[in-house]
Design a protein around this motif. Structure first.
Motif, PDB file in Angstrom:
ATOM      1  N   ALA A  72      -5.166 -12.336  -2.270  1.00 46.55           N
ATOM      2  CA  ALA A  72      -6.072 -12.981  -1.293  1.00 46.55           C
ATOM      3  C   ALA A  72      -7.445 -12.310  -1.252  1.00 46.55           C
ATOM      4  CB  ALA A  72      -5.434 -12.946   0.093  1.00 46.55           C
ATOM      5  N   PHE A  95       0.826  -1.218   0.000  1.00 44.14           N
ATOM      6  CA  PHE A  95       0.000   0.000   0.000  1.00 44.14           C
ATOM      7  C   PHE A  95       0.861   1.269   0.000  1.00 44.14           C
ATOM      8  CE2 PHE A  95      -2.455  -3.542   1.723  1.00 44.14           C
ATOM      9  CZ  PHE A  95      -3.468  -3.574   0.793  1.00 44.14           C
ATOM     10  N   GLY A 140      -6.085  -3.378   4.734  1.00 40.77           N
ATOM     11  CA  GLY A 140      -5.748  -3.817   3.390  1.00 40.77           C
ATOM     12  C   GLY A 140      -5.519  -5.309   3.338  1.00 40.77           C
ATOM     13  N   ALA A 191     -12.635   7.091   3.707  1.00 38.90           N
ATOM     14  CA  ALA A 191     -13.033   5.761   3.225  1.00 38.90           C
ATOM     15  C   ALA A 191     -12.786   5.627   1.722  1.00 38.90           C
ATOM     16  CB  ALA A 191     -14.498   5.516   3.535  1.00 38.90           C
ATOM     17  N   GLU A 230     -18.885   1.566  -1.002  1.00 37.72           N
ATOM     18  CA  GLU A 230     -19.940   0.529  -1.083  1.00 37.72           C
ATOM     19  C   GLU A 230     -19.603  -0.671  -0.201  1.00 37.72           C
ATOM     20  OE1 GLU A 230     -22.818   1.076  -2.337  1.00 37.72           O
ATOM     21  OE2 GLU A 230     -22.129   3.048  -2.997  1.00 37.72           O
ATOM     22  N   PHE A 231     -18.309  -0.968  -0.075  1.00 39.64           N
ATOM     23  CA  PHE A 231     -17.869  -2.071   0.792  1.00 39.64           C
ATOM     24  C   PHE A 231     -18.310  -1.793   2.230  1.00 39.64           C
ATOM     25  CE2 PHE A 231     -14.275  -3.496   3.607  1.00 39.64           C
ATOM     26  CZ  PHE A 231     -14.438  -4.878   3.472  1.00 39.64           C
ATOM     27  N   TYR A 232     -18.067  -0.579   2.703  1.00 38.69           N
ATOM     28  CA  TYR A 232     -18.416  -0.255   4.091  1.00 38.69           C
ATOM     29  C   TYR A 232     -19.928  -0.150   4.286  1.00 38.69           C
ATOM     30  CZ  TYR A 232     -13.465   0.454   4.792  1.00 38.69           C
ATOM     31  OH  TYR A 232     -12.105   0.241   4.885  1.00 38.69           O
ATOM     32  N   GLY A 279     -11.204  -9.341   3.937  1.00 38.94           N
ATOM     33  CA  GLY A 279     -11.414  -7.924   4.255  1.00 38.94           C
ATOM     34  C   GLY A 279     -12.621  -7.730   5.152  1.00 38.94           C
ATOM     35  N   GLN A 282     -21.147  -3.932   4.257  1.00 42.23           N
ATOM     36  CA  GLN A 282     -20.634  -4.850   5.275  1.00 42.23           C
ATOM     37  C   GLN A 282     -20.989  -4.460   6.704  1.00 42.23           C
ATOM     38  OE1 GLN A 282     -19.264  -7.835   4.328  1.00 42.23           O
ATOM     39  NE2 GLN A 282     -19.941  -7.014   2.374  1.00 42.23           N
TER      40      GLN A 282
HETATM   41  C1  LIG Z   1     -11.373  -3.318   0.457  1.00 44.40           C
HETATM   42  C2  LIG Z   1     -10.659  -4.635   0.744  1.00 44.40           C
HETATM   43  C3  LIG Z   1     -10.052  -4.583   2.135  1.00 44.40           C
HETATM   44  C4  LIG Z   1     -11.697  -5.772   0.659  1.00 44.40           C
HETATM   45  O1  LIG Z   1     -11.034  -6.991   0.974  1.00 44.40           O
HETATM   46  P1  LIG Z   1     -11.523  -8.395   0.374  1.00 44.40           P
HETATM   47  O2  LIG Z   1     -10.885  -9.458   1.181  1.00 44.40           O
HETATM   48  O3  LIG Z   1     -11.299  -8.449  -1.092  1.00 44.40           O
HETATM   49  O4  LIG Z   1     -13.091  -8.305   0.636  1.00 44.40           O
HETATM   50  P2  LIG Z   1     -14.081  -9.523   0.939  1.00 44.40           P
HETATM   51  O5  LIG Z   1     -13.707 -10.701   0.113  1.00 44.40           O
HETATM   52  O6  LIG Z   1     -14.135  -9.730   2.406  1.00 44.40           O
HETATM   53  O7  LIG Z   1     -15.452  -8.911   0.450  1.00 44.40           O
HETATM   54  C5  LIG Z   1     -16.615  -8.923   1.244  1.00 44.40           C
HETATM   55  C6  LIG Z   1     -17.736  -8.332   0.441  1.00 44.40           C
HETATM   56  O8  LIG Z   1     -17.436  -6.980   0.075  1.00 44.40           O
HETATM   57  C7  LIG Z   1     -17.494  -6.817  -1.333  1.00 44.40           C
HETATM   58  N1  LIG Z   1     -16.405  -5.940  -1.733  1.00 44.40           N
HETATM   59  C8  LIG Z   1     -15.086  -6.203  -1.665  1.00 44.40           C
HETATM   60  N2  LIG Z   1     -14.371  -5.158  -2.116  1.00 44.40           N
HETATM   61  C9  LIG Z   1     -15.266  -4.216  -2.497  1.00 44.40           C
HETATM   62  C10 LIG Z   1     -15.149  -2.914  -3.057  1.00 44.40           C
HETATM   63  N3  LIG Z   1     -13.942  -2.383  -3.351  1.00 44.40           N
HETATM   64  N4  LIG Z   1     -16.289  -2.216  -3.302  1.00 44.40           N
HETATM   65  C11 LIG Z   1     -17.508  -2.751  -3.030  1.00 44.40           C
HETATM   66  N5  LIG Z   1     -17.671  -3.996  -2.502  1.00 44.40           N
HETATM   67  C12 LIG Z   1     -16.564  -4.710  -2.245  1.00 44.40           C
HETATM   68  C13 LIG Z   1     -17.328  -8.214  -1.899  1.00 44.40           C
HETATM   69  O9  LIG Z   1     -17.921  -8.317  -3.178  1.00 44.40           O
HETATM   70  C14 LIG Z   1     -18.018  -9.059  -0.864  1.00 44.40           C
HETATM   71  O10 LIG Z   1     -19.429  -8.994  -1.088  1.00 44.40           O
HETATM   72  P3  LIG Z   1     -20.447 -10.166  -0.573  1.00 44.40           P
HETATM   73  O11 LIG Z   1     -20.444 -10.109   0.930  1.00 44.40           O
HETATM   74  O12 LIG Z   1     -21.727  -9.786  -1.176  1.00 44.40           O
HETATM   75  O13 LIG Z   1     -19.866 -11.447  -1.088  1.00 44.40           O
HETATM   76  C15 LIG Z   1      -9.553  -4.945  -0.315  1.00 44.40           C
HETATM   77  O14 LIG Z   1     -10.130  -4.860  -1.596  1.00 44.40           O
HETATM   78  C16 LIG Z   1      -8.358  -3.991  -0.272  1.00 44.40           C
HETATM   79  O15 LIG Z   1      -7.368  -4.264   0.422  1.00 44.40           O
HETATM   80  N6  LIG Z   1      -8.426  -2.896  -1.037  1.00 44.40           N
HETATM   81  C17 LIG Z   1      -7.308  -1.934  -1.147  1.00 44.40           C
HETATM   82  C18 LIG Z   1      -7.105  -1.170   0.113  1.00 44.40           C
HETATM   83  C19 LIG Z   1      -8.337  -0.357   0.520  1.00 44.40           C
HETATM   84  O16 LIG Z   1      -9.008   0.272  -0.303  1.00 44.40           O
HETATM   85  N7  LIG Z   1      -8.600  -0.361   1.844  1.00 44.40           N
HETATM   86  C20 LIG Z   1      -9.674   0.401   2.434  1.00 44.40           C
HETATM   87  C21 LIG Z   1      -9.191   1.799   2.742  1.00 44.40           C
HETATM   88  S1  LIG Z   1     -10.437   2.793   3.540  1.00 44.40           S
END
Ligand SMILES: CC(C)(COP(=O)(O)OP(=O)(O)OC[C@H]1O[C@@H](n2cnc3c(N)ncnc32)[C@H](O)[C@@H]1OP(=O)(O)O)[C@@H](O)C(=O)NCCC(=O)NCCS
Length: 151
Positions: free
Chosen positions: A93, A42, A88, A123, A127-129, A99, A132
């Motif tokens: 993986a 990162f 991250g 953030a 959408e992830f936050y 994550g 989840q």
């Molecule tokens: C964001 C991050 C931590 C997610 O980790 P990951 O292990 O790939 O995520 P997961 O496999 O646990 O995903 C869980 C869910 O979130 C969703 N998701 C994962 N990344 C996502 C994204 N970037 N945007 C939207 N949804 C996402 C997945 O589709 C999954 O959905 P489901 O529950 O419907 O199956 C990883 O992509 C990463 O390290 N990104 C770069 C660093 C970063 O941006 N960190 C956050 C800084 S604020």
């Protein structure tokens, strides 16, 4: 990038992480491993935040480990009290629930530490936050605390 707010009193139940992956709190001797990982995958800024969080006792860092290999990390109280992040996962993986598992374990640790809300500072994947942990965007929070930091 906006800050987001997470109500910790109604966290959704954590989903199980893939078999063989352990989510646990990091310990002091792992500081260089976590910081090197953050810098390699990162940024130096994130490595600095990891160093701050690792220096707490116990460390404010959760790690995901598989067969002795670090897959990802999540910090809290690194840049500010009540802040979640940085977090991250190694690109190789991603998509295996790591994550999400780190996020939920860290938010639960914050809840256990007495916080009622967590702030996700600057953030990235909004959408992830939202999906989840029910996070909502905080109006007017861009650029937030990171706005005038030294680089
Ligand atoms: C964001 C991050 C931590 C997610 O980790 P990951 O292990 O790939 O995520 P997961 O496999 O646990 O995903 C869980 C869910 O979130 C969703 N998701 C994962 N990344 C996502 C994204 N970037 N945007 C939207 N949804 C996402 C997945 O589709 C999954 O959905 P489901 O529950 O419907 O199956 C990883 O992509 C990463 O390290 N990104 C770069 C660093 C970063 O941006 N960190 C956050 C800084 S604020």
């Amino acid at each position: 990038m906006t800050d987001m707010l997470v109500p910790l009193y109604k966290l959704p139940p954590a989903k199980p992480v893939a078999e063989g992956i352990v989510i646990r709190r990091a310990i002091g001797p792992e500081m260089h491993v976590v910081c090197d990982f953050a810098e390699k995958h990162f940024s130096r800024n994130w490595a600095s935040e990891c160093a701050v969080a690792m220096a707490a006792q116990p460390a404010n860092v959760l790690v995901a480990v598989e067969n002795g290999k670090l897959l990802g990390f999540a910090c809290y109280d690194a840049t500010a009290k009540g802040f979640f992040g940085p977090t991250g996962v190694d690109e190789a993986a991603r998509g295996r629930g790591v994550g999400a598992a780190l996020l939920m374990a860290t938010l639960q640790a914050m809840r256990d530490a007495g916080y009622v809300y967590a702030v996700i500072g600057g953030a990235g994947p909004i959408e992830f936050y939202k999906s989840q942990c029910g996070a909502i965007e905080i109006p007017g929070s861009t650029p937030g605390i990171y706005g005038d930091m030294l680089r």
